[in-house]
Design a protein around this motif. Sequence first.
Motif, PDB file in Angstrom:
ATOM      1  N   ALA A  81       0.824  -1.220   0.000  1.00  0.00           N
ATOM      2  CA  ALA A  81       0.000   0.000   0.000  1.00  0.00           C
ATOM      3  C   ALA A  81       0.852   1.263   0.000  1.00  0.00           C
ATOM      4  O   ALA A  81       0.466   2.280  -0.598  1.00  0.00           O
ATOM      5  N   VAL A  82       1.998   1.219   0.652  1.00  0.00           N
ATOM      6  CA  VAL A  82       2.846   2.417   0.761  1.00  0.00           C
ATOM      7  C   VAL A  82       3.891   2.475  -0.351  1.00  0.00           C
ATOM      8  O   VAL A  82       4.770   3.346  -0.333  1.00  0.00           O
ATOM      9  N   ARG A  83       3.790   1.571  -1.311  1.00  0.00           N
ATOM     10  CA  ARG A  83       4.778   1.540  -2.405  1.00  0.00           C
ATOM     11  C   ARG A  83       4.136   1.746  -3.777  1.00  0.00           C
ATOM     12  O   ARG A  83       4.697   1.372  -4.800  1.00  0.00           O
ATOM     13  N   ILE A  84       2.970   2.346  -3.788  1.00  0.00           N
ATOM     14  CA  ILE A  84       2.330   2.689  -5.061  1.00  0.00           C
ATOM     15  C   ILE A  84       2.985   3.972  -5.576  1.00  0.00           C
ATOM     16  O   ILE A  84       3.001   4.985  -4.877  1.00  0.00           O
ATOM     17  N   HIS A  85       3.527   3.927  -6.764  1.00  0.00           N
ATOM     18  CA  HIS A  85       4.227   5.108  -7.258  1.00  0.00           C
ATOM     19  C   HIS A  85       4.137   5.182  -8.769  1.00  0.00           C
ATOM     20  O   HIS A  85       3.943   4.185  -9.457  1.00  0.00           O
ATOM     21  N   ALA A  94      -5.572  -1.734  -0.352  1.00  0.00           N
ATOM     22  CA  ALA A  94      -4.266  -1.085  -0.476  1.00  0.00           C
ATOM     23  C   ALA A  94      -4.266  -0.015  -1.557  1.00  0.00           C
ATOM     24  O   ALA A  94      -3.659   1.051  -1.405  1.00  0.00           O
ATOM     25  N   ALA A  95      -4.966  -0.277  -2.663  1.00  0.00           N
ATOM     26  CA  ALA A  95      -4.986   0.655  -3.790  1.00  0.00           C
ATOM     27  C   ALA A  95      -5.939   1.827  -3.576  1.00  0.00           C
ATOM     28  O   ALA A  95      -5.852   2.827  -4.294  1.00  0.00           O
ATOM     29  N   GLY A  96      -6.867   1.696  -2.632  1.00  0.00           N
ATOM     30  CA  GLY A  96      -7.828   2.768  -2.395  1.00  0.00           C
ATOM     31  C   GLY A  96      -9.151   2.564  -3.096  1.00  0.00           C
ATOM     32  O   GLY A  96      -9.861   3.535  -3.391  1.00  0.00           O
ATOM     33  N   CYS A  97      -9.525   1.311  -3.356  1.00  0.00           N
ATOM     34  CA  CYS A  97     -10.800   1.003  -4.006  1.00  0.00           C
ATOM     35  C   CYS A  97     -11.837   0.555  -2.975  1.00  0.00           C
ATOM     36  O   CYS A  97     -11.509  -0.121  -1.996  1.00  0.00           O
ATOM     37  N   THR A  98     -13.085   0.879  -3.235  1.00  0.00           N
ATOM     38  CA  THR A  98     -14.189   0.338  -2.461  1.00  0.00           C
ATOM     39  C   THR A  98     -14.762  -0.863  -3.200  1.00  0.00           C
ATOM     40  O   THR A  98     -14.451  -1.092  -4.376  1.00  0.00           O
ATOM     41  N   MET A  99     -15.643  -1.637  -2.518  1.00  0.00           N
ATOM     42  CA  MET A  99     -16.043  -2.903  -3.153  1.00  0.00           C
ATOM     43  C   MET A  99     -17.360  -3.430  -2.622  1.00  0.00           C
ATOM     44  O   MET A  99     -17.770  -3.141  -1.497  1.00  0.00           O
ATOM     45  N   VAL A 100     -17.990  -4.238  -3.483  1.00  0.00           N
ATOM     46  CA  VAL A 100     -19.128  -5.073  -3.120  1.00  0.00           C
ATOM     47  C   VAL A 100     -18.676  -6.518  -3.310  1.00  0.00           C
ATOM     48  O   VAL A 100     -18.181  -6.878  -4.377  1.00  0.00           O
ATOM     49  N   GLY A 142       1.397 -11.079  -5.407  1.00  0.00           N
ATOM     50  CA  GLY A 142       2.642 -10.535  -5.923  1.00  0.00           C
ATOM     51  C   GLY A 142       2.579  -9.036  -6.160  1.00  0.00           C
ATOM     52  O   GLY A 142       1.610  -8.353  -5.817  1.00  0.00           O
ATOM     53  N   PHE A 143       3.635  -8.528  -6.768  1.00  0.00           N
ATOM     54  CA  PHE A 143       3.657  -7.112  -7.133  1.00  0.00           C
ATOM     55  C   PHE A 143       2.598  -6.816  -8.188  1.00  0.00           C
ATOM     56  O   PHE A 143       2.053  -5.710  -8.252  1.00  0.00           O
ATOM     57  N   GLU A 144       2.314  -7.833  -9.002  1.00  0.00           N
ATOM     58  CA  GLU A 144       1.371  -7.633 -10.104  1.00  0.00           C
ATOM     59  C   GLU A 144      -0.060  -7.438  -9.620  1.00  0.00           C
ATOM     60  O   GLU A 144      -0.866  -6.778 -10.277  1.00  0.00           O
ATOM     61  N   GLY A 145      -0.412  -8.015  -8.476  1.00  0.00           N
ATOM     62  CA  GLY A 145      -1.804  -8.025  -8.037  1.00  0.00           C
ATOM     63  C   GLY A 145      -2.399  -6.661  -7.805  1.00  0.00           C
ATOM     64  O   GLY A 145      -3.580  -6.427  -8.101  1.00  0.00           O
ATOM     65  N   ILE A 146      -1.614  -5.732  -7.283  1.00  0.00           N
ATOM     66  CA  ILE A 146      -2.169  -4.409  -6.978  1.00  0.00           C
ATOM     67  C   ILE A 146      -2.394  -3.594  -8.247  1.00  0.00           C
ATOM     68  O   ILE A 146      -3.256  -2.707  -8.285  1.00  0.00           O
ATOM     69  N   GLU A 147      -1.659  -3.919  -9.305  1.00  0.00           N
ATOM     70  CA  GLU A 147      -1.837  -3.191 -10.564  1.00  0.00           C
ATOM     71  C   GLU A 147      -3.234  -3.399 -11.140  1.00  0.00           C
ATOM     72  O   GLU A 147      -3.730  -2.557 -11.906  1.00  0.00           O
ATOM     73  N   TYR A 195      -5.839  -2.986  -9.697  1.00  0.00           N
ATOM     74  CA  TYR A 195      -6.748  -2.035  -9.044  1.00  0.00           C
ATOM     75  C   TYR A 195      -6.296  -0.589  -9.208  1.00  0.00           C
ATOM     76  O   TYR A 195      -6.790   0.303  -8.516  1.00  0.00           O
ATOM     77  N   LEU A 196      -5.375  -0.370 -10.147  1.00  0.00           N
ATOM     78  CA  LEU A 196      -4.838   0.969 -10.364  1.00  0.00           C
ATOM     79  C   LEU A 196      -4.986   1.392 -11.824  1.00  0.00           C
ATOM     80  O   LEU A 196      -4.798   0.584 -12.734  1.00  0.00           O
ATOM     81  N   GLU A 197      -5.306   2.635 -12.019  1.00  0.00           N
ATOM     82  CA  GLU A 197      -5.281   3.268 -13.338  1.00  0.00           C
ATOM     83  C   GLU A 197      -4.044   4.149 -13.428  1.00  0.00           C
ATOM     84  O   GLU A 197      -3.552   4.658 -12.408  1.00  0.00           O
ATOM     85  N   THR A 198      -3.550   4.356 -14.649  1.00  0.00           N
ATOM     86  CA  THR A 198      -2.380   5.214 -14.860  1.00  0.00           C
ATOM     87  C   THR A 198      -2.792   6.474 -15.613  1.00  0.00           C
ATOM     88  O   THR A 198      -3.421   6.403 -16.678  1.00  0.00           O
ATOM     89  N   THR A 199      -2.462   7.613 -15.034  1.00  0.00           N
ATOM     90  CA  THR A 199      -2.679   8.902 -15.701  1.00  0.00           C
ATOM     91  C   THR A 199      -1.313   9.486 -16.083  1.00  0.00           C
ATOM     92  O   THR A 199      -0.401   9.550 -15.252  1.00  0.00           O
TER      93      THR A 199
END
Length: 485
Positions: A124-128, A173-179, A467-472, A474-478
Amino acid sequence: MSGLDLLGSDKRNLFIGGTWREADSGARIEVIDPADGSVLTDVADASPDEAVEALDAAVAAQADWARTPPRERSEILRRAFDLLTERAGDVAHLMSLEMGKPVAEAKGEVTYGAEFFRWYAEEAVRIHGRWMQAPAGGSRLLTIKKPVGPCLFITPWNFPLAMGTRKIGPAIAAGCTMVVKPASQTPLTMLALASFLEEVGLPPGVLNVVTTSSTGELSSTLQADDRLRKVSFTGSTGVGRKLVAQSADRLQRLSMELGGNAPFVVFEDADVDAAVDGAMIAKMRNMGEACTSANRFLVHSSVATEFAEKLGARMGALTLGRGQDEGVDVGPLIDEKALETVSQLVTDAVHDGARVVTGGSAQDGPGFFYRPTVLVDVPVDSAINVEEIFGPVAPITTFETEDEAIGRANDTEYGLASYVYTRDLARTIRLAEALEFGMIGVNTGLVSNPAAPFGGMKSSGFGREGGFEGIEEYLETTYVALPAG
C-alpha cells in the motif's frame, strides 16, 4: 469462541455501508453442512435492489477512501492480518463446518489468506508513478497511479477466505471500495471476515457484503451500472464468459480466474518418491476441489507402475470423515451435485478401459464423501482427462517422449497451473518455455504463494492476483505532460 459463535445472528445478514441488516424481503439462504446434509444456519438472501444499495455505499465511500493516506490503509490491513492470525482456529472451525475441509487444512488456508493482508499492507505504501525527461527534451513526463474505483468481487466456495483476501487486500491497499458476493454455499467465512475488518477500523462503505441466491441477477444488475469500474471473479469458465460479455458495454476492468485442467508430468529421471509427495499435495489439497488441483497425471512409462502403486497406497490410507473430527484427512465434497459429477467421471473412465488401483466409489452413509481414487490405463480422450474433476481422483496415463508429454499437457483449453518432476535442468527450462500455463511447479506440488502472481491463460482467464502484479489490477495510470520550464 469457535465456529458459528464467531457470527451472532445480526452478522448473518447483509453488510452495507457499515450496517448489518436483513434483506427487505426477509428471505434467507440455508447453509448446508456437507458432512451430513443438515442445515447449519441461514443468511440473508439479497435482491438485486439491495445489491445496488451496496454499490451506492461503495460509491459514496470511494472519494474519501481514495484520499486516505496509504499508511492508514496499510495499518488497517496489518491489523486485519493480526486479528485473523489470532483467531485462526475459530475461523478454521467455521470454514470446516460450511465447506467440509479438515480443520487442520482450514487453518492452513487462514494462514495463506491472512498473508495477502500482510503482503498488501506492505504494498500500500509503495504505489508510485514516475517522472522523466522526454527523450527529445523540451518537456517532462509524469505518471500518476489512481484507484480504479468501485469493484464487484464474486468469490467461490472452495477457498472461502483466501479467495476473498487476495481480492480485498489489494483493493484496500490501492484505495478502491467494493461489493463482495460470496458463494451461497459458504457465506459464513466471508461474513466473519467482514466483521473482522469492521473491528479493525475499515471505514463504512469500503467493504460491502451481499449474500444472495441470485448471483446472475446481481451481477447483471451491477454490471449495467456505469459507476461499477471493475469485476474480479473466481469460478467456472462458463460463468466467467458471461461476466466478460456483460462487461463489454461499459468496458469494465476485469480479473478472471477460471477453470483448470492441470497436468502433473513425471519424467523418467524424476525422484518418484518426491513426485508422489508432490502429487498428494497437488491432488488432495481441499479434497481435490481446487482450480490448481492436478487433474491429469502424465507419467513416463518406465516409472508409471512404481508411481501408481505408491500413489495408490498413499491415497488408500487416507481417512475420510467430518472435517472437525480428529484424525480426518479428507472431508466431504461440497454438495450432492459435486459427488454425482465425480462419480460419473470415474464410472465413465472405467467404462473406457481404466483400472481402479484404489477407491473408485462414494462412501456409504450421510454426507457427500468420495473415496480417494487412483486410476491407471486411462485413455487419453476419456472425459476424466478433459473435464475438471474437482474431486479426489488421480487418473494416470503414460507417455514416451518429452515432446509427447508437452503436446498432451498443452492439449486443453485451460492454462492455469501445471506441475513437472524432473532432475534435468535443461529440460526444466525447455518445459518452462513450452508449457502454456500461467503457473508451473517444478518438483513441487504447491504453486500458490501470496508473493507470487496467481493466474492463467487461455480459458483459465486473465489478470493476476498476488505478488507485485496483483495491486496493478486495481490501479489506473494517468500521464501528465509538463513543459520543461
